[in-house]
Write a protein that holds these residues in place. Sequence first.
Motif, PDB file in Angstrom:
ATOM      1  N   ALA A  11       0.847  -1.217   0.000  1.00 55.71           N
ATOM      2  CA  ALA A  11       0.000   0.000   0.000  1.00 55.71           C
ATOM      3  C   ALA A  11       0.869   1.249   0.000  1.00 55.71           C
ATOM      4  O   ALA A  11       0.540   2.243  -0.660  1.00 55.71           O
ATOM      5  CB  ALA A  11      -0.917  -0.005   1.227  1.00 55.71           C
ATOM      6  N   ASP A  14       1.811   1.805  -3.533  1.00 56.59           N
ATOM      7  CA  ASP A  14       0.669   2.272  -4.338  1.00 56.59           C
ATOM      8  C   ASP A  14       0.355   3.733  -4.047  1.00 56.59           C
ATOM      9  O   ASP A  14       0.059   4.523  -4.948  1.00 56.59           O
ATOM     10  CB  ASP A  14      -0.585   1.431  -4.035  1.00 56.59           C
ATOM     11  N   ALA A  51      -7.769  -2.507   2.235  1.00 56.21           N
ATOM     12  CA  ALA A  51      -7.690  -2.364   0.772  1.00 56.21           C
ATOM     13  C   ALA A  51      -8.740  -1.367   0.279  1.00 56.21           C
ATOM     14  O   ALA A  51      -8.475  -0.561  -0.629  1.00 56.21           O
ATOM     15  CB  ALA A  51      -7.881  -3.728   0.108  1.00 56.21           C
ATOM     16  N   ALA A  52      -9.926  -1.394   0.906  1.00 59.89           N
ATOM     17  CA  ALA A  52     -10.996  -0.465   0.486  1.00 59.89           C
ATOM     18  C   ALA A  52     -10.594   0.978   0.793  1.00 59.89           C
ATOM     19  O   ALA A  52     -10.822   1.889  -0.022  1.00 59.89           O
ATOM     20  CB  ALA A  52     -12.299  -0.821   1.201  1.00 59.89           C
ATOM     21  N   ARG A  55      -8.035   2.130  -1.713  1.00 63.29           N
ATOM     22  CA  ARG A  55      -8.666   2.469  -3.004  1.00 63.29           C
ATOM     23  C   ARG A  55      -9.296   3.865  -2.945  1.00 63.29           C
ATOM     24  O   ARG A  55      -9.164   4.677  -3.860  1.00 63.29           O
ATOM     25  CB  ARG A  55      -9.735   1.423  -3.363  1.00 63.29           C
ATOM     26  N   ARG A  56     -10.002   4.154  -1.834  1.00 65.30           N
ATOM     27  CA  ARG A  56     -10.656   5.475  -1.721  1.00 65.30           C
ATOM     28  C   ARG A  56      -9.607   6.581  -1.651  1.00 65.30           C
ATOM     29  O   ARG A  56      -9.795   7.666  -2.201  1.00 65.30           O
ATOM     30  CB  ARG A  56     -11.570   5.509  -0.490  1.00 65.30           C
ATOM     31  N   LEU A  58      -6.711   6.456  -3.114  1.00 60.23           N
ATOM     32  CA  LEU A  58      -6.218   6.606  -4.490  1.00 60.23           C
ATOM     33  C   LEU A  58      -7.223   7.371  -5.353  1.00 60.23           C
ATOM     34  O   LEU A  58      -6.847   8.011  -6.331  1.00 60.23           O
ATOM     35  CB  LEU A  58      -5.919   5.229  -5.107  1.00 60.23           C
ATOM     36  N   ASP A  59      -8.515   7.330  -4.946  1.00 58.90           N
ATOM     37  CA  ASP A  59      -9.545   8.114  -5.651  1.00 58.90           C
ATOM     38  C   ASP A  59      -9.537   9.574  -5.214  1.00 58.90           C
ATOM     39  O   ASP A  59     -10.382  10.365  -5.666  1.00 58.90           O
ATOM     40  CB  ASP A  59     -10.949   7.538  -5.363  1.00 58.90           C
TER      41      ASP A  59
END
Length: 283
Positions: A11, A14, A51-52, A55-56, A58-59
């Motif tokens: 992470a 990422d 992980a969720a 992702r948020r 990264l958004d």
Amino acid sequence: MPVARDLLHRAGADLNSGAEARTLLAHVLGTDLHGLLLADDVSGAEADAFAALVRRRLDGVPVQHLTGEAYFRTVRVEVGPGVFIPRPETEVMTGFALDRLAEVRAEGRPPVAVELCAGSGAISLAIATEAPDVELHCVELSEDAADYLRRNLAGTDVDIVVGDMAAAFTHLDGSVDVVVANPPYIPLDSYGEVPADVRDHDPALALFSGPDGLDAMAVVARVAARLLRPGGWVCAEHADVQGESAPAVFLATDAYDRVTDHVDLNHRPRFTAARRSAGKMEP
Ligand SMILES: C[S@@+](CC[C@H](N)C(=O)[O-])C[C@H]1O[C@@H](n2cnc3c(N)ncnc32)[C@H](O)[C@@H]1O
């Protein structure tokens, strides 16, 4: 079973930020950064939740909205959609306000302070925590922000008003030692230049203020002139490009006899301070 170290490694790459990855995993595991050092195996559900969040992030969702909290000087405040996330840039100005309040205390008087544009209440909570003897009043216009403000200042004696700063605290006129404000200060036509993660997640009312970004600053200068006793100080945050235009707003009122500009932790021009003179203000 996933291992915390491996999740953090992936992470962190990422997100291009190991610090953000650690903050998010600590949040999921219900621990802090020290506790995270001891974390080993992570359950499947925790790994999915982490992980969720990644992702948020990264958004473009700010870390503080994902964890629901922000840290400012000595305090932690609840934040989320509808309220401005306090920034480290504001910490030096808060220290300046605390120094002026300490001078009042040293003269043997109980200090009185007002925060205009209080948002989450980070500045007020820091003052109430670091200088609990200060009689403190704050005002915030947005009802959404005021929900956070009330929660963050619960358990303190801070007087909270929800409304327009222009009309706030007339009963304190001429008696306040320090006024502190972080008003909105981005020019309206700079909308396109504001980073998307700020524009999309901090409320517009907290960011934008007139064609040159100084409409709210002019209100701060006038309200502080009304509230302050002679010799009292106002300090107000501005954009790093307003190191001359923001002091000019205070000079234009004729209500202040010392107007100085100050830098933030990154040595960028960040706030104007002005001392109330004994004279009357131009109408
Ligand atoms: C940049 S934010 C600062 C929030 C907080 N003081 C901080 O430093 O994190 C500016 C705040 O001013 C509030 N505001 C804007 N216009 C106002 C007005 N006329 N009267 C009171 N508050 C106002 C906004 O809703 C927002 O919460």
